[in-house]
Design an enzyme around this catalytic site. Sequence first.
Site, PDB file in Angstrom:
ATOM      1  CG  ASP A  22      64.012   1.047  61.913  1.00 53.17           C
ATOM      2  OD1 ASP A  22      62.764   0.895  62.145  1.00 53.17           O
ATOM      3  OD2 ASP A  22      64.528   2.009  61.077  1.00 53.17           O
ATOM      4  NE  ARG A 145      63.666   8.518  57.761  1.00 54.42           N
ATOM      5  CZ  ARG A 145      62.710   9.318  57.209  1.00 54.42           C
ATOM      6  NH1 ARG A 145      62.883  10.736  56.926  1.00 54.42           N
ATOM      7  NH2 ARG A 145      61.562   8.827  57.018  1.00 54.42           N
TER       8      ARG A 145
END
Length: 538
Positions: A22, A145
Amino acid sequence: NSMLSWQRPAFHFQPEKNWMNDPNGPLFYKGWYHFFYQYNPNGAIWGDIVWGHAVSRDLIHWLHLPLAMVPDQWYDLNGVWTGSATILPDGQIVMLYTGSTNESVQVQNLAYPADPSDPLLINWVKYSGNPVLVPPPGIHPKDFRDPTTAWLTSEGKWRIVIGSKINKTGIALVYDTRDFKNYERLDGLLHGVPGTGMWECVDFYPVSRTEENGLDTSINGLEVKHVVKASLDQDKHDYYAIGTYHEKNSTWIPDNPKIDVGIGVRYDYGMFYASKTFYDPDKGRRILWGWIGESDSEFADVQKGWASIQSIPRTILLDKKTGTHLLQWPVEEVESLRLSSNEFDEVEVKAGSVMKLAVGSATQLDIIAEFEIDKKALDKAPESNATFSCSSSGGAAERGALGPFGVSVLADETLSEQTPVYFYIVKGHGGSLKTHFCSDQSRSSEATDVNKHIYGSSVPVQHGEKLSLRILVDHSIVETFAQGGRTCIASRVYPTKAIYGAARLFLFNNATDVSITASLKIWQMNSAFIRPYPNDKN
Ligand code: FRU
């Protein structure tokens, strides 16, 4: 492995080696774009996650910097996971990220630059009171998260959301804070959609209904719509929807429940995941970063010694014509890599024909193409109630009345390997037209250990619009933007023959009933400088 080294991109961001996932905490500070990313310093597969860090003046040429954060505290011992930056009105940078603790519980942590006078922001400090948030009652410790960038409420508090799920409903939990250390959980949710599973990397931001510029995250009002994006763990795609944010009760309502988050539109119909936007105050635009993984085997990744790239950063605007879509477009700076170009003006491509486009080397290209369809033939074409979809079709080799037609990239001379990117029009009952936009990997490689999906989606075409494509080709990457970026497809392809000087470019029309006129401009693309840090001990 030199056999595979041709696959390495020349102008997409990636670390020197090993695994990346990411994008994290992108921001602009003191003249520099900062990019952080999920990184495994020890290998080409996911694990041991730290924050990699690089800086750029123009989002294209990069200087790698030392790792920004590594697992060195109980609250992030199993990984320094995804997070986002917030720039406070006084210029201070606040970083929030998820730590996977020594017991693999997902908690949120605060970090900030050690030396705000350093434009490169090389050193980072973790707040001594971490973690600042732990999973609330009713939330599984492994489903909490990826905090967003914070935005201001009218009371002057900062608000963030964190992705989670309850049973199979993907949700966005909302928290308010004044100091980023103490948080108050708000009742209810920003949003949730049954059946969509865990929401990773939620993004939330305003887009202007009237202007052609991007908006800072705290902007709100009547001239603004709000986008919610979730990365669905269950199918590894990024879905967004456009709707209205209600600050008072901290919820967001989609404009159209049929295209709600997770069930409607995607940023990209190829590989593009865990994306994140940020506001660029320098150029007044909102920019989207997305992770493009590999679609070869893990074995091949280990052989290559690297895995994953980032998309070319994309500017994001509301598509005022449809109201349902965003427009994504490569940042203008990528055009600084353009070298010589070839133009092909109003080329007629008869039904069932293929034409080589003599552009020389074809592994690093920027292509702009426009297509017009013969009107009379279009009117005469038969109606079919075909429930066409790119992914369940036979790909570009399967002929229909009004498609496929488009461009084949990373092809070899004999077309034994090729990646066609194309439109396919279907005329439904009553003569209504539906346009599909596909990218066909099925013949992209003679290798057997790679995915050969046919990607795609329908793309809205407004009255009077020509069909258009923009394609960035970079060795093993094909990033395509249809209709000005209304629908996008990024794919990874691994040809064995159509490499280096053997790669060719073709124009094709495999429709049976219609000829098309194509106009193209094709640039050779320079390589970007993506340089190691001078004293790198890795
Ligand atoms: C998305 C994701 C995030 C997580 C990170 C870990 O790809 O799973 O939810 O924070 O990657 O690397």
